[in-house]
Design a protein around this motif. Structure first.
Motif, PDB file in Angstrom:
ATOM      1  N   GLU A  22      -9.312   5.220   8.772  1.00 61.48           N
ATOM      2  CA  GLU A  22      -9.070   3.944   8.081  1.00 61.48           C
ATOM      3  C   GLU A  22      -7.983   4.093   7.018  1.00 61.48           C
ATOM      4  O   GLU A  22      -7.089   3.242   6.900  1.00 61.48           O
ATOM      5  N   ALA A  23      -8.049   5.182   6.231  1.00 56.12           N
ATOM      6  CA  ALA A  23      -7.053   5.389   5.178  1.00 56.12           C
ATOM      7  C   ALA A  23      -5.659   5.538   5.762  1.00 56.12           C
ATOM      8  O   ALA A  23      -4.678   4.977   5.245  1.00 56.12           O
ATOM      9  N   TRP A  24      -5.541   6.289   6.849  1.00 56.19           N
ATOM     10  CA  TRP A  24      -4.250   6.504   7.507  1.00 56.19           C
ATOM     11  C   TRP A  24      -3.700   5.197   8.061  1.00 56.19           C
ATOM     12  O   TRP A  24      -2.539   4.836   7.805  1.00 56.19           O
ATOM     13  N   ASN A  25      -4.494   4.500   8.841  1.00 60.28           N
ATOM     14  CA  ASN A  25      -4.010   3.291   9.511  1.00 60.28           C
ATOM     15  C   ASN A  25      -3.708   2.162   8.522  1.00 60.28           C
ATOM     16  O   ASN A  25      -2.802   1.348   8.761  1.00 60.28           O
ATOM     17  N   THR A  26      -4.427   2.124   7.424  1.00 60.11           N
ATOM     18  CA  THR A  26      -4.109   1.146   6.375  1.00 60.11           C
ATOM     19  C   THR A  26      -2.751   1.465   5.762  1.00 60.11           C
ATOM     20  O   THR A  26      -1.910   0.574   5.575  1.00 60.11           O
TER      21      THR A  26
END
Length: 272
Positions: A26-30
């Motif tokens: 989630e952190a990466w894709n955000t």
């Protein structure tokens, strides 16, 4: 101007069991919504694609320690290989030190790799090989001959055997090769990687920055091991995870309080 983040994988972004947590995904894709995001890894295209299937990669990837730079759409930006004559000469020196290598090379023009393994294996090599048991790239190489295009030649073993080999190869081949000797913190052994002299992560990072038409000072990189040091020295911001080798921490701009198993990179990205 979009920020740029490039991370090493093993022992940096990936958990030790090679998984990626939902939090890291989630952190990466955000962050990928408004930043350039990619990886710089010793992994091959095939394995990186498998491991990163849930991540949005929107920037050329640095693979096999910097030997190949490729877009997520499989366009090769640059490739640096060791030719067969030099490769076979390197292997001969290794055989004189009673150790045989693993060899990763280009099988064809479709970015398919071959992973050649020798007849004679030490205990550490056997352990490494177990992780590739069902890998279709594996090919038995009893005569220890290299390929026409060798992306990297890798020796696994213990320091008392690999350090003399490292010194011999550097003395014989000089700047014809890039040689990196490093401990493998989790397996207890050492590995010696031989590359084209411009096949390391630092040279590859320069190429990626040229592709993006940006300066290396614009990029933030993450890592943990010896093959990340050149990239750390080039990047505008270099970040070591808490489990990084001391020599990596010593050249890092930031040392994170978290390890790879604590989602260190994602913790940093989500805090920005």
């Amino acid at each position: 101007m979009k920020p740029i983040y490039i991370t090493d994988l093993d022992h940096t972004f990936l958990h030790t069991d090679l998984s990626i947590s939902p939090f890291s995904i989630e952190a990466w894709n955000t962050k990928a919504q408004d930043a350039f995001m990619s990886v710089a890894t010793a992994r091959s295209f095939t394995k990186a694609k498998e491991l990163l299937s849930q991540l949005q990669i929107n920037t050329p990837m640095i693979l096999l320690d910097g030997s190949i730079i490729i877009t997520p759409e499989q366009e090769i930006i640059d490739i640096k290989t060791i030719g067969k004559i030099l490769g076979d000469a390197i292997v001969e020196v290794g055989m004189a030190h009673e150790i045989d290598p693993f060899i990763i090379g280009m099988k064809d023009s479709n970015i398919n790799e071959s992973f050649l393994y020798p007849r004679k294996l030490n205990d550490y090599q056997r352990d490494v090989l177990k992780g590739y048991k069902d890998d279709p790239r594996m090919q038995f190489n009893p005569d220890n001959r290299t390929m026409e295009q060798n992306l990297k030649i890798v020796y696994f073993g213990y320091e008392k055997q690999l350090r003399p080999l490292y010194e011999a190869l550097k003395n014989i081949f000089g700047n014809e090769i890039e040689a990196k000797l490093s401990p493998e913190k989790y397996g207890g052994g050492w590995f010696l990687t031989l590359l084209h002299p411009e096949g390391d992560k630092a040279h590859a990072l320069k190429k990626v920055m040229e592709y993006l038409e940006r300066d290396p000072s614009d990029v933030t990189v993450f890592g943990d091991s010896v093959n990340d040091i050149g990239m750390f020295r080039l990047a505008g911001t270099s970040i070591a995870v808490s489990n990084a080798l001391d020599e990596v921490k010593n050249v890092a701009d930031i040392v994170l309080p978290h390890s790879n198993d604590e989602d260190a990179v994602a913790q940093y990205l989500s805090g920005l």
